[in-house]
Design a protein around this motif. Structure first.
Motif, short mmCIF file in Angstrom:
data_model
loop_
_atom_site.label_atom_id
_atom_site.label_comp_id
_atom_site.label_asym_id
_atom_site.label_seq_id
_atom_site.Cartn_x
_atom_site.Cartn_y
_atom_site.Cartn_z
N GLY A 97 0.79 -1.22 0.00
CA GLY A 97 0.00 0.00 0.00
C GLY A 97 0.82 1.27 0.00
N LYS A 98 2.01 1.20 -0.57
CA LYS A 98 2.89 2.37 -0.63
C LYS A 98 3.11 2.79 -2.07
CE LYS A 98 5.33 0.98 3.59
NZ LYS A 98 6.63 0.64 4.21
N GLU A 99 3.46 4.05 -2.25
CA GLU A 99 3.79 4.55 -3.59
C GLU A 99 5.29 4.77 -3.65
OE1 GLU A 99 1.53 7.89 -4.94
OE2 GLU A 99 -0.31 7.22 -3.95
N VAL A 100 5.95 4.02 -4.51
CA VAL A 100 7.41 4.11 -4.63
C VAL A 100 7.79 4.16 -6.10
CG1 VAL A 100 9.62 2.98 -4.16
CG2 VAL A 100 7.79 2.86 -2.48
N GLU A 101 8.61 5.13 -6.44
CA GLU A 101 9.17 5.21 -7.78
C GLU A 101 10.61 4.72 -7.72
OE1 GLU A 101 9.75 5.72 -11.75
OE2 GLU A 101 7.88 5.74 -10.62
N ALA A 102 10.94 3.74 -8.54
CA ALA A 102 12.29 3.18 -8.58
C ALA A 102 13.14 3.96 -9.58
CB ALA A 102 12.26 1.71 -8.96
N ASP A 103 14.28 4.42 -9.13
CA ASP A 103 15.22 5.15 -9.98
C ASP A 103 16.47 4.27 -10.13
OD1 ASP A 103 16.71 6.95 -11.36
OD2 ASP A 103 16.90 8.43 -9.75
N ILE A 104 16.59 3.59 -11.26
CA ILE A 104 17.67 2.61 -11.47
C ILE A 104 18.73 3.23 -12.38
CG2 ILE A 104 18.21 0.26 -12.14
CD1 ILE A 104 16.17 0.49 -9.87
N ARG A 105 19.96 3.28 -11.93
CA ARG A 105 21.04 3.92 -12.68
C ARG A 105 22.27 3.02 -12.74
NH1 ARG A 105 20.91 10.30 -10.82
NH2 ARG A 105 18.64 10.53 -10.81
N GLY A 106 23.07 3.25 -13.76
CA GLY A 106 24.36 2.57 -13.87
C GLY A 106 24.28 1.12 -14.28
N LEU A 107 23.18 0.71 -14.93
CA LEU A 107 23.06 -0.69 -15.31
C LEU A 107 24.06 -1.08 -16.40
CD1 LEU A 107 19.20 -1.35 -15.30
CD2 LEU A 107 20.90 -1.91 -13.55
N GLU A 108 24.66 -0.07 -17.05
CA GLU A 108 25.68 -0.38 -18.06
C GLU A 108 27.03 -0.69 -17.43
OE1 GLU A 108 26.11 3.84 -16.97
OE2 GLU A 108 24.40 2.52 -17.41
N THR A 109 27.17 -0.47 -16.13
CA THR A 109 28.42 -0.74 -15.43
C THR A 109 28.75 -2.23 -15.51
OG1 THR A 109 27.99 1.07 -13.90
CG2 THR A 109 29.60 -0.58 -13.20
N GLN A 110 29.99 -2.54 -15.85
CA GLN A 110 30.38 -3.94 -16.04
C GLN A 110 31.21 -4.45 -14.86
OE1 GLN A 110 32.18 -4.64 -19.88
NE2 GLN A 110 30.16 -4.69 -20.83
N ALA A 111 30.98 -5.71 -14.54
CA ALA A 111 31.72 -6.39 -13.48
C ALA A 111 31.75 -7.88 -13.78
CB ALA A 111 31.08 -6.12 -12.11
N ASP A 112 32.53 -8.60 -13.01
CA ASP A 112 32.64 -10.05 -13.17
C ASP A 112 31.26 -10.70 -13.03
OD1 ASP A 112 33.03 -12.87 -12.39
OD2 ASP A 112 35.15 -12.35 -12.39
N ARG A 113 30.98 -11.62 -13.94
CA ARG A 113 29.68 -12.31 -13.94
C ARG A 113 29.39 -12.97 -12.60
NH1 ARG A 113 28.62 -17.67 -14.89
NH2 ARG A 113 30.80 -18.00 -15.43
#
Length: 748
Positions: free
Chosen positions: A310-326
């Protein structure tokens, strides 16, 4: 055709994210400032462009959703539909559905049900008339059917054919390739060591050559010389002279060969370093994936959890292009999900509570991935209520983690660190999302195993920030080697800020803990041996230089006193789980040049927790330490002996080593304070069974406990050992240091 469609879908994957991000940003702007008028024309354009792009890549579900999203914004523009919280919620769910359908089409997975959100969009858009209906392809029209609402076609072809630019290989084979590539590093280091040996050989040969030139005239006395007088020995018919002449030719030829071998090895080493380094880099890149591979659905998950509560939340997702070890990203997925759930469940208030507090009804949870140096940094922050210091202090007192007076004066950093304790939760009740107090404890445990750190802090302006730092890759590591008493230990250099030597009398010792002033900061100083539980006296502070390793983890620094600073080099770390050592204190082992293992310390375990007292810099010899249990370790393998010695000494035992049973019997005759024997079975001269018989058959040692640690796993061998009087029998292939330590404690 499949190759073309794959490329089109890859382009659309990027394009649709840009459109969705722009629309979501407009929604956030409206909620931050209700009087703000969004650019509805721009949003309409985005939805229209999305519809056209979806049609081009044959994604009818995305096309249909985009069409009615466009219709809804036309209705909002005309004023027939209010742009209120309910409308924004429908738009958000439509954007989530579009995101899910594209993910299904490009990466596979479960089918997506869009019927409900499509119906709500249709009601909104229908009130405004809507744009021109989506045009279907003639083939579908002639057949009298439309594409099903929940069955988009995935990018992968049915017959399994792939783009010519891609190759499908087994993950196990890829891991073996990684291991082989990582194994080149110590070999290159060994070749570098061989250069030094060749240099020493050349130096020795030069010394021999000088000695020969000094002796040569004496040997030539009384002999005849050739025309040059010194070109060689020429005693015709003299056997001694002939032998000396042959020796000189062979000696000079040996010198020439040694020079040629040194030059050739230099060339080969240069090539090995060049190609080996390139191969290592390429293989490392194969392991690198964008953060999106694991966290692409994080925004959707955050929004789903918030709606369920019952909450209102906006997700702000950044940096998904950042690469790291699988592997690093895969192991961080669950910890990040735990942190995000906590942010929504504990941090974010209900819309009503936020409005009363003067905040906008919709909260924001931001996830950001970035690279700092050679470390991956993940941040999850929310603009909610923030940590409740009073509730944390009260719960800490109730659980006995802090005293009442201590809780009142404890710094905030120490209180917030308690949140990571198992079972610690300030939630009044537990539900399916939070309240059991295990989520953050699991997060810390997994991050620590990844050689990283996790911290929680209050966010400026209200809310909470959780920061996770881990190495970008675990394939190979740069290690700093140090000496502590008789052991060589390694520390990942990513966590070493610097190394230095300082006179002991330059430390500030009049504070609660000795410190050293570095870059305008007082850094606490403590002996590494004391942190690891080693016996013996600490440095006495007599003015002699101290070797310090400045460790930085979780934003804090500590100066570790070591006996000596050794080399720094790239090495392959065998994980702690594979060698059966405590992963909380050690990351694993590396092999030294002589074949013995060095334990790799876990910096997160060495760094003191907030409020934790450090061992003193100066400590007198504790006579009680001399009475600590003395264990005899018997094994013909230098690797096993060294590993067991390191584990036992780190837990406070005194250790004496023997290479076989015969040496053990001789040592027992010389020592009177041995309390327990740990022995291998297969050894030269006298094996473990014979040693066991000798110990149990001698009235002076018959009561001495004996633990057999062997690779013999058969029931017959186990029964034979126990019949001969072994007090415990541990199989090496299932070796677990906790089992060994538990057995020792039981027997002593």
């Amino acid at each position: 055709m499949n190759d073309i469609r794959t490329r089109l879908l890859a382009a659309f994957d990027l394009e649709h994210k840009e459109h969705l991000a722009a629309i979501r940003e407009s929604l956030r702007a409206v909620e931050k400032a209700p009087a703000h008028h969004p650019d509805l024309v721009e949003i309409h354009r985005r939805a229209h462009s999305l519809k056209g792009a979806a049609r081009a890549v044959d994604l009818p579900e995305v096309e249909r959703l985009s069409h009615w999203l466009e219709a809804a914004f036309i209705a909002i523009q005309r004023g027939t539909v209010p742009f209120d919280a309910a409308a924004r919620d429908v738009v958000r769910r439509a954007l989530d559905a579009i995101e899910d359908v594209v993910a299904w089409a490009t990466r596979g997975g479960g089918e997506v049900d869009i019927a409900e959100v499509l119906a709500e969009l249709t009601r909104m858009g229908g009130e405004g008339g809507g744009p021109e209906p989506v045009q279907r392809r003639p083939a579908a029209a002639e057949a009298g059917t439309a594409p099903p609402a929940a069955a988009p076609r995935p990018a992968r072809s049915v017959d399994g054919r792939e783009s010519a630019a891609l190759v499908r290989i087994r993950s196990a084979g890829l891991e073996r390739l990684f291991t082989a590539a990582a194994g080149l590093l110590p070999e290159i280091e060994n070749q570098s060591a061989l250069v030094a040996e060749l240099r020493e050989l050349r130096s020795e040969w030069r010394a021999l050559e000088r000695s020969w030139h000094a002796m040569r005239p004496r040997l030539l006395r009384g002999g005849s010389h050739d025309a040059t007088g010194a070109a060689g020995i020429s005693f015709a018919g003299d056997e001694t002279a002939l032998r000396l002449s042959s020796f000189e030719r062979r000696f000079r030829a040996l010198g020439a060969s040694l020079d040629a071998a040194h030059r050739a090895h230099d060339r080969h080493l240069w090539s090995l370093r060049r190609w080996g380094s390139g191969f290592q880099d390429e293989v490392r890149q194969l392991r690198m994936l964008p953060a999106e591979s694991q966290f692409s659905n994080l925004g959707r998950m955050i929004r789903d959890i918030s709606r369920a509560q019952g909450k209102e939340v906006e997700a702000d997702i950044r940096g998904l292009e950042t690469q790291a070890d699988r592997v690093v990203l895969q192991r961080l997925k669950d910890p990040v999900l735990h942190i995000a759930r906590n942010a929504v469940s504990h941090g974010v208030e209900t819309p009503q509570e936020r409005v009363v507090a003067g905040k906008r009804a919709a909260a924001t949870v931001r996830f950001e991935a970035s690279v700092v140096g050679r470390r991956l940094v993940l941040r999850v922050e929310d603009d909610g209520r923030g940590p409740n210091r009073e509730a944390i202090a009260r719960h800490a007192v109730e659980r006995g983690l802090l005293g009442a007076d201590e809780a009142e004066s404890a710094p905030e950093e120490r209180l917030l660190d308690l949140i990571f304790e198992p079972g610690f939760s300030t939630a009044p009740t537990a539900n399916e999302y939070a309240g059991r107090g295990m989520g953050l404890a699991i997060v810390r445990r997994e991050v620590t195993r990844l050689q990283g750190s996790v911290t929680l802090a209050a966010r400026e302006g209200g809310g909470t920030v959780v920061t996770v730092e881990v190495p970008l890759s675990l394939l190979s590591q740069r290690l700093a080697f140090v000496a502590v008493q008789d052991d060589i230990l390694a520390i990942p250099s990513n966590d070493v800020a610097r190394v230095l030597r300082v006179p002991a009398d330059t430390l500030f010792t009049d504070l609660a803990a000795p410190t050293i002033r570095l870059e305008e900061e007082d850094v606490p100083v403590t002996p590494l041996a004391a942190l690891l539980g080693y016996d013996g006296a600490m440095p006495q502070g007599n003015g002699a230089p101290l070797a310090l390793v400045i460790l930085r983890t979780a934003g804090r620094r500590v100066a570790l006193v070591v006996d000596a600073l050794m080399a720094t080099r790239d090495s392959v770390v065998t994980p702690a789980e594979e060698v059966g050592i405590d992963a909380a204190r050690f990351l694993g082992t590396v092999l030294m040049d002589d074949g013995s293992p060095a334990l790799v310390l876990n910096p997160a375990a060495l760094s003191p927790r907030p409020g934790m007292a450090l061992p003193p810099l100066v400590r007198p010899v504790d006579e009680s330490a001399r009475r600590r249990p003395h264990i005899l370790v018997v094994d013909d393998s230098i690797t096993t002996r060294t590993l067991e010695k390191s584990i036992l000494e780190a837990h406070g035992y005194r250790v004496t080593l023997c290479v076989d049973g015969r040496e053990a019997v001789e040592t027992l005759g010389e020592l009177e304070d041995v309390n327990l024997i740990i022995s291998d079975v297969e050894m030269p001269r006298m094996d473990g069974f014979a040693l066991l018989q000798a110990v149990k058959g001698n009235p002076m040692t018959s009561d001495l406990p004996v633990i057999l640690v062997t690779s013999r796993a058969s029931d017959e061998d186990r029964e034979r050992g126990l019949d001969l009087g072994a007090d415990a029998y541990i199989v090496k292939t299932r070796f677990d240091q906790n089992e060994l330590l538990a057995g020792i404690r039981r027997l002593l």
